[in-house]
Design a protein around this motif. Structure first.
Motif, PDB file in Angstrom:
ATOM      1  N   ALA A  41      10.554   9.739  -0.248  1.00 27.40           N
ATOM      2  CA  ALA A  41       9.220   9.780   0.615  1.00 27.40           C
ATOM      3  C   ALA A  41       8.686   8.536   0.657  1.00 27.40           C
ATOM      4  O   ALA A  41       8.581   7.992  -0.610  1.00 27.40           O
ATOM      5  CB  ALA A  41       8.686  11.106   0.211  1.00 27.40           C
ATOM      6  N   VAL A  42       7.662   8.224   1.406  1.00 30.65           N
ATOM      7  CA  VAL A  42       6.983   7.047   1.435  1.00 30.65           C
ATOM      8  C   VAL A  42       5.729   7.493   1.563  1.00 30.65           C
ATOM      9  O   VAL A  42       5.154   8.136   2.595  1.00 30.65           O
ATOM     10  CB  VAL A  42       7.323   5.940   2.759  1.00 30.65           C
ATOM     11  N   LEU A  43       4.816   7.324   0.360  1.00 29.94           N
ATOM     12  CA  LEU A  43       3.384   7.811   0.430  1.00 29.94           C
ATOM     13  C   LEU A  43       2.330   6.525   0.621  1.00 29.94           C
ATOM     14  O   LEU A  43       2.532   5.624   0.254  1.00 29.94           O
ATOM     15  CB  LEU A  43       3.107   8.410  -0.903  1.00 29.94           C
ATOM     16  N   ASP A  44       1.355   6.891   1.248  1.00 30.79           N
ATOM     17  CA  ASP A  44       0.423   5.610   1.594  1.00 30.79           C
ATOM     18  C   ASP A  44      -0.485   5.684   0.467  1.00 30.79           C
ATOM     19  O   ASP A  44      -0.478   6.387  -0.739  1.00 30.79           O
ATOM     20  CB  ASP A  44      -0.393   5.915   3.045  1.00 30.79           C
ATOM     21  N   PHE A  90       5.014  -1.037   6.056  1.00 28.68           N
ATOM     22  CA  PHE A  90       5.866   0.085   5.888  1.00 28.68           C
ATOM     23  C   PHE A  90       7.198  -0.299   5.650  1.00 28.68           C
ATOM     24  O   PHE A  90       8.042  -0.071   4.558  1.00 28.68           O
ATOM     25  CB  PHE A  90       5.651   0.955   7.220  1.00 28.68           C
ATOM     26  N   VAL A  91       7.985  -1.008   6.394  1.00 28.83           N
ATOM     27  CA  VAL A  91       9.205  -1.559   6.521  1.00 28.83           C
ATOM     28  C   VAL A  91       9.626  -2.324   5.212  1.00 28.83           C
ATOM     29  O   VAL A  91      10.677  -2.171   4.499  1.00 28.83           O
ATOM     30  CB  VAL A  91       9.669  -1.892   8.032  1.00 28.83           C
ATOM     31  N   ASN A 132       1.025  -1.156   0.045  1.00 22.13           N
ATOM     32  CA  ASN A 132      -0.079  -0.197   0.043  1.00 22.13           C
ATOM     33  C   ASN A 132       0.886   1.083   0.081  1.00 22.13           C
ATOM     34  O   ASN A 132       0.374   2.534   0.106  1.00 22.13           O
ATOM     35  CB  ASN A 132      -0.924   0.157   1.238  1.00 22.13           C
ATOM     36  N   TYR A 133       2.175   1.220  -0.346  1.00 19.70           N
ATOM     37  CA  TYR A 133       3.059   2.429  -0.064  1.00 19.70           C
ATOM     38  C   TYR A 133       3.649   2.406  -1.404  1.00 19.70           C
ATOM     39  O   TYR A 133       4.022   1.609  -2.229  1.00 19.70           O
ATOM     40  CB  TYR A 133       4.016   2.074   0.995  1.00 19.70           C
ATOM     41  N   ARG A 134       3.851   3.726  -1.727  1.00 18.03           N
ATOM     42  CA  ARG A 134       4.725   4.182  -2.949  1.00 18.03           C
ATOM     43  C   ARG A 134       5.827   5.146  -2.505  1.00 18.03           C
ATOM     44  O   ARG A 134       5.708   6.088  -1.776  1.00 18.03           O
ATOM     45  CB  ARG A 134       3.752   5.220  -3.723  1.00 18.03           C
ATOM     46  N   ILE A 135       6.746   4.760  -3.347  1.00 23.07           N
ATOM     47  CA  ILE A 135       8.282   5.366  -2.569  1.00 23.07           C
ATOM     48  C   ILE A 135       8.757   6.212  -3.886  1.00 23.07           C
ATOM     49  O   ILE A 135       8.818   5.661  -4.957  1.00 23.07           O
ATOM     50  CB  ILE A 135       9.293   4.192  -2.315  1.00 23.07           C
ATOM     51  N   ILE A 136       8.980   7.545  -3.504  1.00 18.29           N
ATOM     52  CA  ILE A 136       9.318   8.721  -4.820  1.00 18.29           C
ATOM     53  C   ILE A 136      10.440   9.356  -3.938  1.00 18.29           C
ATOM     54  O   ILE A 136      10.744   9.406  -2.802  1.00 18.29           O
ATOM     55  CB  ILE A 136       7.976   9.504  -4.901  1.00 18.29           C
ATOM     56  N   GLY A 142       5.795   8.395   5.736  1.00 17.03           N
ATOM     57  CA  GLY A 142       7.297   8.318   6.308  1.00 17.03           C
ATOM     58  C   GLY A 142       8.345   8.629   5.173  1.00 17.03           C
ATOM     59  O   GLY A 142       8.096   9.030   4.244  1.00 17.03           O
ATOM     60  N   PHE A 143       9.398   8.223   5.754  1.00 12.79           N
ATOM     61  CA  PHE A 143      10.548   8.621   4.726  1.00 12.79           C
ATOM     62  C   PHE A 143      11.557   7.516   4.986  1.00 12.79           C
ATOM     63  O   PHE A 143      11.543   6.530   6.207  1.00 12.79           O
ATOM     64  CB  PHE A 143      11.273   9.807   5.069  1.00 12.79           C
TER      65      PHE A 143
END
Length: 163
Positions: A60-63, A100-101, A7-11, A70-71
């Motif tokens: 950045a970690v987006l939901d 998340f991790v 469920n996370y997107r990393i940008i 988070g980051f």
């Protein structure tokens, strides 16, 4: 290129996100994880206050709703990607840390598949250690290292997602 895992997107982290992270406040004893004010971080060019470091190491970690969850920092070492990470304070302690991790660790693996992936965590931080173990990290070493508050005991944990 943005990565999407669970469920996370990393940008790439931008200045707006970096400034927002500097405003996060954690309850004790986790308040040691706070940052300097954004203007000070930029002036000193420390951590993600440095445009170069922010571009090379921070994300950045987006939901799922594209909110900043988070980051992460992908710190390059020889044969190792060392993770640094932080979750938005109000999301901590609610059982979502392992996903998340795992998203952050899988992005590290995607970036440098040949590298070992590890992180350091203060030995008293059982909340984080539980999340790291649930995400596939195993404790491999314990040692002391220097912090701004003196020498402290840390665990090194390595990512073994197939275990």
């Amino acid at each position: 290129m943005p990565a999407s895992i669970s469920n996370y997107r990393i940008i790439p982290m931008d200045e707006h996100q970096a400034a927002e992270i500097c405003e996060w406040r954690y309850d004790p004893p986790y308040n040691i994880y706070g940052w300097l004010p954004w203007e000070q971080m930029k002036a000193l060019e420390v951590e993600f206050g440095s445009p170069t470091l922010r571009q090379e190491q921070y994300v950045a970690v987006l939901d799922a709703e594209n909110m900043l969850a988070g980051f992460a920092q992908y710190f390059p070492m020889v044969g190792v990607t060392r993770l640094g990470l932080g979750m938005r304070p109000e999301r901590c302690g609610h059982g979502t840390g392992s996903d998340f991790v795992r998203a952050i660790a899988e992005e590290a693996r995607r970036r440098h598949p040949q590298n070992e992936i590890d992180l350091e965590v203060l030995t008293w931080n059982q909340r984080a250690i539980r999340a790291y173990k649930a995400a596939g990290f195993e404790l491999t070493d314990t040692y002391e290292r220097q912090t701004p508050d003196g020498r402290k005991p840390f665990h090194c944990m390595v990512y073994y997602p197939e275990h």
